[in-house]
Design a protein around this motif. Sequence first.
Motif, PDB file in Angstrom:
ATOM      1  N   PHE A   1      76.222 113.788  15.078  1.00 27.04           N
ATOM      2  CA  PHE A   1      74.981 114.137  15.708  1.00 27.04           C
ATOM      3  C   PHE A   1      75.079 115.028  17.065  1.00 27.04           C
ATOM      4  O   PHE A   1      73.972 115.542  17.427  1.00 27.04           O
ATOM      5  N   ARG A   2      76.073 115.325  17.267  1.00 20.75           N
ATOM      6  CA  ARG A   2      76.518 116.275  18.186  1.00 20.75           C
ATOM      7  C   ARG A   2      76.507 117.823  17.913  1.00 20.75           C
ATOM      8  O   ARG A   2      76.435 118.801  18.822  1.00 20.75           O
ATOM      9  N   PHE A   3      76.084 118.034  16.620  1.00 16.35           N
ATOM     10  CA  PHE A   3      76.028 119.095  15.887  1.00 16.35           C
ATOM     11  C   PHE A   3      77.645 119.811  15.727  1.00 16.35           C
ATOM     12  O   PHE A   3      77.742 120.951  15.153  1.00 16.35           O
ATOM     13  N   ASP A   4      78.562 119.072  15.944  1.00 15.15           N
ATOM     14  CA  ASP A   4      80.018 119.422  15.732  1.00 15.15           C
ATOM     15  C   ASP A   4      80.262 119.419  14.290  1.00 15.15           C
ATOM     16  O   ASP A   4      79.902 118.341  13.754  1.00 15.15           O
ATOM     17  N   VAL A   5      81.061 120.389  13.712  1.00 13.76           N
ATOM     18  CA  VAL A   5      81.383 120.540  12.553  1.00 13.76           C
ATOM     19  C   VAL A   5      82.604 119.728  12.235  1.00 13.76           C
ATOM     20  O   VAL A   5      83.585 120.117  12.734  1.00 13.76           O
TER      21      VAL A   5
ATOM     22  N   ALA B   1      66.579 129.131  15.500  1.00 13.21           N
ATOM     23  CA  ALA B   1      67.111 128.776  16.544  1.00 13.21           C
ATOM     24  C   ALA B   1      66.132 128.168  17.343  1.00 13.21           C
ATOM     25  O   ALA B   1      66.685 126.978  17.946  1.00 13.21           O
ATOM     26  N   ARG B   2      64.985 128.182  17.115  1.00  7.48           N
ATOM     27  CA  ARG B   2      63.988 127.381  17.947  1.00  7.48           C
ATOM     28  C   ARG B   2      63.772 126.014  17.497  1.00  7.48           C
ATOM     29  O   ARG B   2      63.730 125.027  18.124  1.00  7.48           O
ATOM     30  N   GLU B   3      64.026 125.778  16.176  1.00  7.87           N
ATOM     31  CA  GLU B   3      64.038 124.486  15.474  1.00  7.87           C
ATOM     32  C   GLU B   3      65.319 123.950  15.969  1.00  7.87           C
ATOM     33  O   GLU B   3      65.379 122.791  16.076  1.00  7.87           O
ATOM     34  N   THR B   4      66.508 124.443  16.039  1.00  8.39           N
ATOM     35  CA  THR B   4      67.569 123.969  16.598  1.00  8.39           C
ATOM     36  C   THR B   4      67.458 123.240  18.178  1.00  8.39           C
ATOM     37  O   THR B   4      67.868 122.394  18.304  1.00  8.39           O
ATOM     38  N   VAL B   5      66.800 124.239  18.992  1.00  6.88           N
ATOM     39  CA  VAL B   5      66.537 123.687  20.110  1.00  6.88           C
ATOM     40  C   VAL B   5      65.749 122.559  20.142  1.00  6.88           C
ATOM     41  O   VAL B   5      66.189 121.229  20.783  1.00  6.88           O
ATOM     42  N   GLY B   6      64.627 122.403  19.407  1.00  4.29           N
ATOM     43  CA  GLY B   6      63.917 121.134  19.292  1.00  4.29           C
ATOM     44  C   GLY B   6      64.689 119.999  18.612  1.00  4.29           C
ATOM     45  O   GLY B   6      64.150 118.843  19.178  1.00  4.29           O
ATOM     46  N   ASN B   7      65.755 120.188  17.643  1.00  2.00           N
ATOM     47  CA  ASN B   7      66.334 119.031  17.141  1.00  2.00           C
ATOM     48  C   ASN B   7      67.451 118.817  18.199  1.00  2.00           C
ATOM     49  O   ASN B   7      67.460 117.563  18.457  1.00  2.00           O
ATOM     50  N   LEU B   8      68.028 119.617  19.134  1.00  5.95           N
ATOM     51  CA  LEU B   8      68.675 119.096  20.223  1.00  5.95           C
ATOM     52  C   LEU B   8      67.869 118.412  21.145  1.00  5.95           C
ATOM     53  O   LEU B   8      68.744 117.282  21.687  1.00  5.95           O
ATOM     54  N   ARG B   9      67.112 118.711  21.598  1.00  3.46           N
ATOM     55  CA  ARG B   9      66.096 117.761  22.465  1.00  3.46           C
ATOM     56  C   ARG B   9      65.850 116.446  21.976  1.00  3.46           C
ATOM     57  O   ARG B   9      65.956 115.562  22.727  1.00  3.46           O
ATOM     58  N   ALA B  10      65.219 116.501  20.627  1.00  4.77           N
ATOM     59  CA  ALA B  10      64.963 115.185  20.111  1.00  4.77           C
ATOM     60  C   ALA B  10      66.172 114.247  20.129  1.00  4.77           C
ATOM     61  O   ALA B  10      66.258 113.049  20.322  1.00  4.77           O
ATOM     62  N   THR B  11      67.456 114.980  19.949  1.00  5.43           N
ATOM     63  CA  THR B  11      68.816 114.087  19.743  1.00  5.43           C
ATOM     64  C   THR B  11      69.048 113.698  21.007  1.00  5.43           C
ATOM     65  O   THR B  11      69.560 112.460  21.357  1.00  5.43           O
ATOM     66  N   LEU B  12      68.933 114.320  22.356  1.00  4.22           N
ATOM     67  CA  LEU B  12      69.250 113.987  23.482  1.00  4.22           C
ATOM     68  C   LEU B  12      68.422 112.903  24.060  1.00  4.22           C
ATOM     69  O   LEU B  12      68.852 111.856  24.909  1.00  4.22           O
ATOM     70  N   ALA B  13      67.048 112.938  23.601  1.00  3.14           N
ATOM     71  CA  ALA B  13      66.336 111.653  23.766  1.00  3.14           C
ATOM     72  C   ALA B  13      66.824 110.402  23.350  1.00  3.14           C
ATOM     73  O   ALA B  13      66.382 109.282  24.060  1.00  3.14           O
ATOM     74  N   ARG B  14      67.586 110.526  22.276  1.00  4.35           N
ATOM     75  CA  ARG B  14      68.232 109.301  21.667  1.00  4.35           C
ATOM     76  C   ARG B  14      69.332 108.943  22.190  1.00  4.35           C
ATOM     77  O   ARG B  14      69.807 107.724  22.195  1.00  4.35           O
TER      78      ARG B  14
END
Length: 324
Positions: free
Chosen positions: A129-133, A177-190
């Motif tokens: 969930f941190r986007f680490d591979v 890239a913008r989708e990735t930013v949005g995904n990061l923000r949603a993940t940080l909220a959780r």
Amino acid sequence: MVHIRTGRNEELAQFLRAMRERLRPDDVGLADQGRRRTPGLRRQEVAQLAAVSVEWYIRLEQGRASAPGTAVLDGLARALRLSPAERRHLHVIARGEAPVPRPECLPVSESLRVLMDGMPLLPAYLVDFRFDVLAHNSAAAALFGEDFGSGLADNTARMLFLSPRMREMQLDWARVARETVGNLRATLARHPDEPRLLEVIGELRSTVTEFALWWDDHTVRERAHGTKRISHPSVGELTVHYDTLATLDGAGQSLIVLTPADAAAEACLRALMADRAGTLGGPGLHALPAAQTRHPEVPGGSAQPGPAPRRRLRQPSRSSAPAT
């Protein structure tokens, strides 16, 4: 106040009664005070353990109380000795929403390794969930490069924003890239207190102008599947679909698989794999020990930072895991 019985209230009432009736006093540290007319704990005992009033709890079991707050539900879950799955179910039937669990740090399962290795022409990789591979197959290495999963490519968000080569490859870079930013923000909220997530976001905000701009406008976008165009220096342009498949073991891991959108893309992937097989002596799945070094709580992970040497994993016996 009059509370109308609803289907949700009745489902909650039945669930609480069932969970109460399966417990004995000694299961929860209470003295057994003689013979009981019904099995399980008394309502007064559950109310005592959950620190709520007996009258309110009785109304709850009768389906006549309003929806409890999340703290009260957690108190009931502790009182009734609910499992994590049962606690989530309690929140869902009471409030229509589940609490966000903190993902467990688990190693990559052998079944996911075999699954990825069993898709030799489909680039596939596992991220947390941190986007680490965490791991990837040979097709992913052929498409994204042998350094995929290490250095700037140890995290799909870092690779997308910090790798010049990845910017050139992604023909729809701004959208992805913008989708990735949005995904990061949603993940940080959780997971607002996750150190690695905060580290990645902080690095990108301080070094990438586009990331900082999109982050500050509170972009929130999550996509589990879609299509993207990639330009590869060896085979040219290809169009692929991507699908994100989440595991359900509490680890917060997702398997991302790229599939060719047309015959031309399939031919490009076959050419990449043939070239890589000739160079390295055959396909294989790469695990990433370096991913575990960032999370020393993972069994077998090293506490020392920095990438570990890449190694070829054992191939399975013939008899016998946010997209970048």
